[in-house]
Design a protein around this motif. Structure first.
Motif, PDB file in Angstrom:
ATOM      1  N   LYS A 538       0.811  -1.215   0.000  1.00  0.00           N
ATOM      2  CA  LYS A 538       0.000   0.000   0.000  1.00  0.00           C
ATOM      3  C   LYS A 538       0.850   1.273   0.000  1.00  0.00           C
ATOM      4  CE  LYS A 538      -3.897   1.924   2.258  1.00  0.00           C
ATOM      5  NZ  LYS A 538      -4.211   2.666   3.373  1.00  0.00           N
ATOM      6  N   ASP A 539       1.804   1.370   0.903  1.00  0.00           N
ATOM      7  CA  ASP A 539       2.548   2.628   1.052  1.00  0.00           C
ATOM      8  C   ASP A 539       3.242   3.036  -0.236  1.00  0.00           C
ATOM      9  OD1 ASP A 539       1.680   2.524   3.564  1.00  0.00           O
ATOM     10  OD2 ASP A 539       3.613   1.967   4.482  1.00  0.00           O
ATOM     11  N   LYS A 540       3.895   2.043  -0.832  1.00  0.00           N
ATOM     12  CA  LYS A 540       4.648   2.384  -2.045  1.00  0.00           C
ATOM     13  C   LYS A 540       3.706   2.747  -3.185  1.00  0.00           C
ATOM     14  CE  LYS A 540       8.505   0.204  -2.231  1.00  0.00           C
ATOM     15  NZ  LYS A 540       9.311   1.193  -1.550  1.00  0.00           N
ATOM     16  N   VAL A 541       2.582   2.031  -3.275  1.00  0.00           N
ATOM     17  CA  VAL A 541       1.634   2.328  -4.356  1.00  0.00           C
ATOM     18  C   VAL A 541       1.141   3.771  -4.209  1.00  0.00           C
ATOM     19  CG1 VAL A 541      -0.657   1.769  -5.272  1.00  0.00           C
ATOM     20  CG2 VAL A 541       0.969  -0.060  -4.748  1.00  0.00           C
ATOM     21  N   VAL A 542       0.747   4.122  -2.989  1.00  0.00           N
ATOM     22  CA  VAL A 542       0.210   5.474  -2.772  1.00  0.00           C
ATOM     23  C   VAL A 542       1.292   6.517  -3.032  1.00  0.00           C
ATOM     24  CG1 VAL A 542      -0.732   7.031  -1.016  1.00  0.00           C
ATOM     25  CG2 VAL A 542      -1.572   4.675  -1.185  1.00  0.00           C
ATOM     26  N   GLU A 543       2.467   6.222  -2.557  1.00  0.00           N
ATOM     27  CA  GLU A 543       3.574   7.173  -2.746  1.00  0.00           C
ATOM     28  C   GLU A 543       3.854   7.402  -4.235  1.00  0.00           C
ATOM     29  OE1 GLU A 543       7.220   5.957  -0.593  1.00  0.00           O
ATOM     30  OE2 GLU A 543       8.244   6.434  -2.476  1.00  0.00           O
ATOM     31  N   ARG A 544       3.880   6.310  -4.998  1.00  0.00           N
ATOM     32  CA  ARG A 544       4.200   6.455  -6.426  1.00  0.00           C
ATOM     33  C   ARG A 544       3.062   7.147  -7.170  1.00  0.00           C
ATOM     34  NH1 ARG A 544       7.644   1.040  -8.092  1.00  0.00           N
ATOM     35  NH2 ARG A 544       9.371   1.467  -6.679  1.00  0.00           N
ATOM     36  N   ILE A 545       1.831   6.857  -6.766  1.00  0.00           N
ATOM     37  CA  ILE A 545       0.703   7.523  -7.429  1.00  0.00           C
ATOM     38  C   ILE A 545       0.788   9.029  -7.173  1.00  0.00           C
ATOM     39  CG2 ILE A 545      -1.806   7.843  -7.303  1.00  0.00           C
ATOM     40  CD1 ILE A 545      -2.089   4.833  -7.205  1.00  0.00           C
ATOM     41  N   ASN A 546       1.056   9.408  -5.920  1.00  0.00           N
ATOM     42  CA  ASN A 546       1.138  10.842  -5.611  1.00  0.00           C
ATOM     43  C   ASN A 546       2.267  11.517  -6.360  1.00  0.00           C
ATOM     44  OD1 ASN A 546      -1.082  10.757  -4.001  1.00  0.00           O
ATOM     45  ND2 ASN A 546       0.077  10.341  -2.119  1.00  0.00           N
TER      46      ASN A 546
END
Ligand code: GLU
Length: 555
Positions: A538-546
């Motif tokens: 989750k964290d990496k996905v959200v970070e990369r999307i942002n």
């Protein structure tokens, strides 16, 4: 001439007769049709792709007939030899899973009852046979110096003789008397030992080559050198003695030796030995990148001429042997389709199915075969292979993969171990780039969108996705959510509908997932996106999307 006395004069130190070796190396007790083959390289520095091709032919021929293959080191030409030449050959062969039933196994080690298998250790065998030829009047010493031989060659050129070499009127030492010879020997003059050829100038022999069929050739009339002045044999003489006493049935060698066959047949006859069957293999060629023509591999221009290239680049050994077998026997691919899991060494190899014309090495075909080979490996196998390769050739990948083996195996298992595995990887050297987006240390973001997607739409897609994304969704739930996103954003979940009516939509569901894929991997083509998102977490996905939203280029 007293040939008996001449034999003793030339070889006083040789006390054995060929009978001794006949007994020491008896005919092999093998089943009907069993073939004895040898791979006999010279230790000149590295194993050439053509050498691997030949070695595989030798091993396959012996295995498919219940015979024996052995490795003989031909080190009679000390000028061409390099220090680690033998290890380079043995390691090169082992890297591709090739080993022999007998012969040299390492520096100074060997196995088998027909040794020594290194020619420089067999001087006594050659000299014993040589002495017996002298005693039969079939060999004689020649004292001609290098200068005299050069002068002879020049004169032959001037006269335009059809055949060059030491024969007929040119063979000055052929008829020396015993006393003349003795005088020169007593004076310490060096000599080579020559064969007393008895071929006729218009005589013909027929070579019945296993691969090429019948070839008519002129009889040998040349008084070829058998032993050089240091007592070491030439290739021709060593071939005859070794392949006789090692009881080779099939001499498989490169086609550059075809022209020497008349010499070899004449020597076998003079020694009273039955010649082996010959199979002259075609040269492995490649397409020249510059002019598109076929040519031989060049040690200088083509890194892939050395088999170490395939090891360093991480081609699995099975891929290379599998590919070479498609070049060797045209029915191999059909056999493989019918026996997808069988060990290659159970393939019913047949020398007769080899094409006599040059065979073409095709890197793209090798890569395709390798992709297939790798695609059917389990994730565990792929992981093990990569670790083994990376430990030697890529320290960073080795560290990343060994720090967290579970993560690495899960990555490698995406779209694997199923009925239709993906075929993305052809060699281990491609892996780092292939999995780069799973590791921040390797990831190089690239926010370029495909032309058909506007940045504003991409931004809207990513914002929406970030809001509804739940790492615990099942694949079906995840996909249902992606579909639900479509219509409010002006896209359609139905690809067919889009194709029918493209004007009505901004795009379809595939474009939505492409945007998400680019945001988290910077690629438009990857294995299963759902699994990638799960593994990234989750964290990496959200970070990369942002980060993507911030960095999208507006067009
Ligand atoms: N030593 C030879 C070479 O390297 C081998 C030829 C043969 O197989 O007879 O060319």
């Amino acid at each position: 001439m007293d040939y008996e006395a001449l034999g003793e004069l030339l070889f006083p130190h040789i006390t054995k007769t060929p009978d001794y070796f006949e007994e020491k190396y008896p005919p092999r007790q093998l089943g009907e049709g069993a073939r004895v083959t040898r791979f006999s390289p010279s230790p000149t520095g590295f194993l050439h792709i053509g050498g691997l091709f030949g070695a595989l032919t030798d091993v396959m021929t012996a295995k498919s007939t219940g015979g024996v293959s052995y490795l003989r080191i031909e080190d009679t030409d000390k000028k061409r030899e390099v220090e680690d030449g033998v290890s380079a050959i043995i390691n090169g062969l082992e890297a591709f899973g090739l080993s022999f039933d007998e012969g040299v196994t390492g520096m100074g080690t060997e196995k088998g009852a027909y040794g020594p298998y290194t020619q420089s250790l067999r001087a006594e065998v050659y000299q014993t046979v040589a002495k017996s030829l002298v005693k039969k009047g079939l060999a004689y010493p020649c004292f001609c110096t290098a200068d005299e031989l050069t002068a002879m060659r020049e004169q032959q050129e001037k006269e335009g003789t059809a055949i060059w070499g030491y024969f007929g009127k040119w063979a000055k030492c052929r008829d020396l008397t015993y006393d003349e010879i003795k005088e020169k020997i007593d004076a310490g003059q060096p000599f080579v030992l020559r064969f007393r050829a008895d071929g006729r100038e218009d005589g013909k022999i027929i070579l019945d080559d296993v691969i090429r069929g019948k070839i008519e050739m002129p009889e040998n009339i040349i008084d070829e050198v058998l032993l050089k002045s240091n007592g070491i044999p030439t290739y021709h003489f060593a071939h005859v003695c070794d392949d006789h006493f090692m009881r080779t049935t099939h001499v498989i060698r490169g086609d550059e030796w075809i022209a020497s066959v008349p010499k070899h047949i004449a020597l076998f006859k003079a020694c009273g030995y039955k010649p082996p069957k010959y199979a002259h293999t075609p040269v492995v060629m490649k397409i020249d990148e510059a002019d598109g023509g076929k040519r031989k591999f060049s040690k200088r221009k083509d890194p892939e001429a050395a088999v170490s290239y395939f090891v360093e680049n991480g081609f699995p050994k099975e891929s290379v042997t599998e590919y070479l077998l498609t070049l060797l026997n045209s029915n191999f691919e059909d056999w493989r389709r019918a026996n997808p899991k069988a060990d290659i060494f159970t393939f019913p190899f047949n020398l007769k199915k080899m094409s006599p014309s040059g065979c073409l090495f095709d890197m793209l075909k090798l890569k395709d075969i390798s992709k297939n080979v790798i695609s059917v490996m389990t994730a565990e196998e792929v992981y093990g292979n990569i670790i083994e390769w990376a430990e030697k050739y890529d320290g960073q990948l080795y560290r990343l993969f060994s720090e967290n083996p579970e993560y690495a195996k899960n990555i490698l298992n995406i779209d694997r171990e199923n009925a239709k595995p993906r075929k993305d990887i052809s060699r281990w050297a491609e892996v780092k780039d292939y999995i780069a987006y799973f590791y921040d240390e390797l990831y190089a973001p690239d926010y370029t969108l495909p032309e058909n997607i506007a940045a504003d739409d991409a931004k809207a897609i990513l914002e929406k996705y970030a809001a509804i994304y739940d790492i615990n969704d099942s694949k079906d739930e995840w996909f249902a959510k992606i579909k639900e996103m479509c219509e409010p954003l002006g896209f359609t979940p139905n690809v067919k509908e889009y194709k029918k009516n493209p004007e009505a939509y901004k795009g379809h569901v595939g474009d939505i997932s492409t945007v998400i894929r680019i945001a988290v991997t910077s690629r438009t083509n990857t294995p299963d996106l759902y699994m990638i998102l799960k593994l990234l977490g989750k964290d990496k996905v959200v970070e990369r999307i942002n980060l993507t939203i911030e960095n999208l280029k507006y067009n």
